[in-house]
Design a protein around this motif. Structure first.
Motif, PDB file in Angstrom:
ATOM      1  N   GLY A  41     -17.725   2.645   6.329  1.00 32.57           N
ATOM      2  CA  GLY A  41     -17.268   1.801   5.221  1.00 32.57           C
ATOM      3  C   GLY A  41     -16.130   2.486   4.495  1.00 32.57           C
ATOM      4  O   GLY A  41     -16.262   3.645   4.084  1.00 32.57           O
ATOM      5  N   GLN A  42     -15.001   1.808   4.381  1.00 31.78           N
ATOM      6  CA  GLN A  42     -13.880   2.342   3.604  1.00 31.78           C
ATOM      7  C   GLN A  42     -13.893   1.701   2.221  1.00 31.78           C
ATOM      8  O   GLN A  42     -14.202   0.516   2.079  1.00 31.78           O
ATOM      9  CB  GLN A  42     -12.549   2.041   4.294  1.00 31.78           C
ATOM     10  CG  GLN A  42     -12.433   2.661   5.668  1.00 31.78           C
ATOM     11  CD  GLN A  42     -11.026   2.536   6.253  1.00 31.78           C
ATOM     12  OE1 GLN A  42     -10.046   2.903   5.618  1.00 31.78           O
ATOM     13  NE2 GLN A  42     -10.944   2.033   7.480  1.00 31.78           N
ATOM     14  N   VAL A  43     -13.543   2.499   1.228  1.00 29.20           N
ATOM     15  CA  VAL A  43     -13.627   2.081  -0.172  1.00 29.20           C
ATOM     16  C   VAL A  43     -12.360   2.546  -0.885  1.00 29.20           C
ATOM     17  O   VAL A  43     -11.828   3.613  -0.574  1.00 29.20           O
ATOM     18  CB  VAL A  43     -14.890   2.711  -0.808  1.00 29.20           C
ATOM     19  CG1 VAL A  43     -14.860   2.632  -2.316  1.00 29.20           C
ATOM     20  CG2 VAL A  43     -16.151   2.035  -0.281  1.00 29.20           C
ATOM     21  N   VAL A  44     -11.893   1.740  -1.823  1.00 30.97           N
ATOM     22  CA  VAL A  44     -10.720   2.086  -2.640  1.00 30.97           C
ATOM     23  C   VAL A  44     -11.163   2.150  -4.095  1.00 30.97           C
ATOM     24  O   VAL A  44     -11.921   1.284  -4.548  1.00 30.97           O
ATOM     25  CB  VAL A  44      -9.625   0.998  -2.487  1.00 30.97           C
ATOM     26  CG1 VAL A  44      -8.478   1.222  -3.467  1.00 30.97           C
ATOM     27  CG2 VAL A  44      -9.116   0.947  -1.048  1.00 30.97           C
ATOM     28  N   ASN A  98     -16.653   3.340 -17.390  1.00 33.19           N
ATOM     29  CA  ASN A  98     -15.634   4.373 -17.625  1.00 33.19           C
ATOM     30  C   ASN A  98     -14.242   3.963 -17.140  1.00 33.19           C
ATOM     31  O   ASN A  98     -13.329   4.780 -17.114  1.00 33.19           O
ATOM     32  CB  ASN A  98     -16.046   5.693 -16.958  1.00 33.19           C
ATOM     33  CG  ASN A  98     -16.080   5.571 -15.439  1.00 33.19           C
ATOM     34  OD1 ASN A  98     -15.723   4.536 -14.870  1.00 33.19           O
ATOM     35  ND2 ASN A  98     -16.514   6.631 -14.772  1.00 33.19           N
ATOM     36  N   GLY A  99     -14.074   2.710 -16.724  1.00 35.50           N
ATOM     37  CA  GLY A  99     -12.754   2.229 -16.334  1.00 35.50           C
ATOM     38  C   GLY A  99     -12.503   2.265 -14.835  1.00 35.50           C
ATOM     39  O   GLY A  99     -11.509   1.730 -14.347  1.00 35.50           O
ATOM     40  N   GLU A 100     -13.420   2.866 -14.082  1.00 37.11           N
ATOM     41  CA  GLU A 100     -13.242   2.889 -12.623  1.00 37.11           C
ATOM     42  C   GLU A 100     -13.546   1.498 -12.064  1.00 37.11           C
ATOM     43  O   GLU A 100     -14.462   0.817 -12.535  1.00 37.11           O
ATOM     44  CB  GLU A 100     -14.212   3.910 -12.042  1.00 37.11           C
ATOM     45  CG  GLU A 100     -14.054   4.165 -10.565  1.00 37.11           C
ATOM     46  CD  GLU A 100     -15.003   5.271 -10.107  1.00 37.11           C
ATOM     47  OE1 GLU A 100     -14.527   6.388  -9.865  1.00 37.11           O
ATOM     48  OE2 GLU A 100     -16.215   5.019 -10.002  1.00 37.11           O
ATOM     49  N   LEU A 101     -12.748   1.074 -11.086  1.00 36.98           N
ATOM     50  CA  LEU A 101     -13.023  -0.194 -10.403  1.00 36.98           C
ATOM     51  C   LEU A 101     -13.102   0.110  -8.907  1.00 36.98           C
ATOM     52  O   LEU A 101     -12.108   0.525  -8.303  1.00 36.98           O
ATOM     53  CB  LEU A 101     -11.902  -1.202 -10.686  1.00 36.98           C
ATOM     54  CG  LEU A 101     -12.058  -2.577 -10.047  1.00 36.98           C
ATOM     55  CD1 LEU A 101     -13.260  -3.326 -10.618  1.00 36.98           C
ATOM     56  CD2 LEU A 101     -10.796  -3.421 -10.257  1.00 36.98           C
ATOM     57  N   VAL A 102     -14.284  -0.072  -8.339  1.00 33.49           N
ATOM     58  CA  VAL A 102     -14.486   0.270  -6.929  1.00 33.49           C
ATOM     59  C   VAL A 102     -14.330  -0.993  -6.089  1.00 33.49           C
ATOM     60  O   VAL A 102     -14.995  -2.006  -6.349  1.00 33.49           O
ATOM     61  CB  VAL A 102     -15.892   0.871  -6.701  1.00 33.49           C
ATOM     62  CG1 VAL A 102     -16.040   1.354  -5.258  1.00 33.49           C
ATOM     63  CG2 VAL A 102     -16.160   2.007  -7.672  1.00 33.49           C
ATOM     64  N   LEU A 103     -13.452  -0.936  -5.088  1.00 30.11           N
ATOM     65  CA  LEU A 103     -13.280  -2.053  -4.150  1.00 30.11           C
ATOM     66  C   LEU A 103     -13.880  -1.650  -2.815  1.00 30.11           C
ATOM     67  O   LEU A 103     -13.542  -0.611  -2.261  1.00 30.11           O
ATOM     68  CB  LEU A 103     -11.800  -2.363  -3.888  1.00 30.11           C
ATOM     69  CG  LEU A 103     -10.829  -2.542  -5.037  1.00 30.11           C
ATOM     70  CD1 LEU A 103      -9.487  -3.027  -4.487  1.00 30.11           C
ATOM     71  CD2 LEU A 103     -11.374  -3.520  -6.045  1.00 30.11           C
ATOM     72  N   PRO A 130      -3.566   1.478 -11.336  1.00 34.18           N
ATOM     73  CA  PRO A 130      -3.386   2.703 -10.554  1.00 34.18           C
ATOM     74  C   PRO A 130      -4.452   2.835  -9.469  1.00 34.18           C
ATOM     75  O   PRO A 130      -5.631   2.573  -9.730  1.00 34.18           O
ATOM     76  CB  PRO A 130      -3.567   3.822 -11.591  1.00 34.18           C
ATOM     77  CG  PRO A 130      -3.432   3.177 -12.924  1.00 34.18           C
ATOM     78  CD  PRO A 130      -3.800   1.738 -12.765  1.00 34.18           C
ATOM     79  N   LEU A 131      -3.991   3.213  -8.275  1.00 34.28           N
ATOM     80  CA  LEU A 131      -4.930   3.472  -7.169  1.00 34.28           C
ATOM     81  C   LEU A 131      -5.264   4.961  -7.220  1.00 34.28           C
ATOM     82  O   LEU A 131      -4.376   5.794  -7.106  1.00 34.28           O
ATOM     83  CB  LEU A 131      -4.279   3.078  -5.839  1.00 34.28           C
ATOM     84  CG  LEU A 131      -5.179   3.034  -4.611  1.00 34.28           C
ATOM     85  CD1 LEU A 131      -4.563   2.155  -3.529  1.00 34.28           C
ATOM     86  CD2 LEU A 131      -5.461   4.403  -4.041  1.00 34.28           C
TER      87      LEU A 131
END
Ligand code: GLY
Length: 397
Positions: free
Chosen positions: A242-245, A277-282, A318-319
């Motif tokens: 599984g790849q995640v951004v 905390n502002g992180e957004l996991v795709l 931002p990535l």
């Protein structure tokens, strides 16, 4: 011999009661819960707290990730989701760690007619299974989440599917284990060792022999390839990549999304998990490529393309990170829990898409079987013996 291995002599004959092979979420929770029942426990792993927990988004999605033919697994998933609030509170109490447990719910949306038909089917299956979800029009979806694309044609609101931050969860479990007296041996388990027809421990990559009364194989996708495990008890577990951004939502854009948003886009699952905390996991790709953990341009492109179709504003963010991990897939997508046909060897592996969700119930079930020899009723359908030769050969641990 390292200090860690010298300290691992809590049980009879200089060995601990339990040796857990693998220090991911499942190994750590098994160790913590077993130690809480008074067993002496050693965990062998070169990097405890690493593994799939570094990559996973942490959705606790028993309802939105329901699949046809997985009703037995659903019962275990729901039981674990039910235990999560108490489990998280207990772990926070034991460690002082904030786990990022967020009771935010999930919105699964459809972008075209095919996606909508798929979601309608999921809704019908959820209803037949007695689960709580609510069908919304596209407009109602956008009222809940204003940054959704104008093309969203409908969705399912599932208020009971929450999230936790798996990295924080792993860090807290590590601390909880240490405080409970669990000993960590930071090395690879190279080979299972046997005495007659009984598992006795492992030989590490550094050449140390670790022995214990019972050995729990909880090495995620690597559980299926530990040398020395007899063929007929080797768990049928394979790696599913599984790849995640990870993106970061600047404060000025918050709140970007208030709940997990997910969809099936052209047959692929995509989800956006917003942390406090502002992180957004795709996430996430699902690729049967063996042990490959390369992050590819194609994988990242597809995730960003599909997520952008759902929430166009993500391209402004931002990535911050790209990662790939390996889910431990099993033939029926459900975990393998409990004794094997080899006395002294137990399994806690094969959790596939649900490792984070199943962490609480797995810890409890493994502590039960390690202390009493019996799995609790909710874990009985997941005995390793349901597969092949295991069906004929289970022995008491
Ligand atoms: N449960 C989410 C995933 O496996 O990608």
């Amino acid at each position: 011999m390292s200090r860690a291995s010298q300290r691992s002599s809590g049980g009879s004959g200089g060995s601990p009661d339990v040796l857990v092979v693998g220090g991911g979420l499942i190994g750590l929770v098994t160790a913590w819960r077993a130690a809480g029942r008074g067993l002496s426990v050693t965990v062998v792993d070169p990097e405890p707290g690493g593994g799939a927990a570094r990559v996973a988004a942490g959705m606790l999605a028993a309802v939105t990730e329901l699949h046809h033919g997985e009703q037995t697994l659903l019962a275990l998933n729901l039981e674990s989701a039910r235990r999560y609030p108490d489990f998280a509170a207990e772990l926070t109490e034991a460690t002082g760690h904030d786990l990022g447990y967020r009771r935010c719910g999930t919105l699964a949306v459809a972008l075209d007619t095919d996606d909508r038909a798929h979601l309608r089917e999921l809704h019908a299956l959820q209803q037949r299974s007695g689960l709580s979800s609510q069908w919304l029009s596209g407009r109602e979806c956008r009222r809940l989440e204003p940054l959704l694309a104008p093309g969203v044609r409908g969705g399912l609101r599932v208020d009971g599917d929450h999230q936790i931050d798996p990295r924080r969860l792993a860090a807290a479990l590590l601390v909880a284990c240490e405080r409970a007296g669990v000993v960590f041996h930071r090395a690879w388990a190279e080979r299972l060792t046997l005495a007659g027809d009984r598992a006795t421990g492992v030989l590490t990559g550094g050449g140390t022999a670790l022995t214990a009364g019972q050995v729990v194989l909880a090495a995620g996708s690597a559980s299926g390839r530990l040398a020395g495990v007899p063929e007929d008890v080797l768990p049928p577990v394979r790696p599913v990549k599984g790849q995640v951004v990870r993106l970061t939502v600047p404060r000025r854009y918050a709140p970007f999304l208030s709940r997990t948003v997910r969809a099936v886009v052209r047959g692929s699952h995509v989800y956006l998990v917003p942390r406090e905390n502002g992180e957004l996991v795709l996430g996430a790709t699902s690729e049967e490529l063996g042990w490959d953990t390369t992050v590819t341009a194609g994988g990242v492109y597809e995730l960003l393309r599909d997520a952008h179709e759902l929430v166009p504003g993500i391209t402004e963010l931002p990535l911050t990170e790209t990662l790939a991990g390996l889910r431990p897939g099993s033939p029926d997508n459900a975990p393998l829990l409990g004794p094997t046909g080899l006395p002294g060897l137990l399994l806690a592996t094969g959790h596939y898409r649900n490792g984070v969700l199943l962490t609480p119930v797995t810890g409890d079930a493994m502590a039960d079987v390690l202390t009493t020899g019996e799995l609790p009723p909710e874990a009985l359908p997941f005995r390793p013996r349901r597969f092949g030769a295991h069906a004929l050969s289970e022995q008491p641990a």
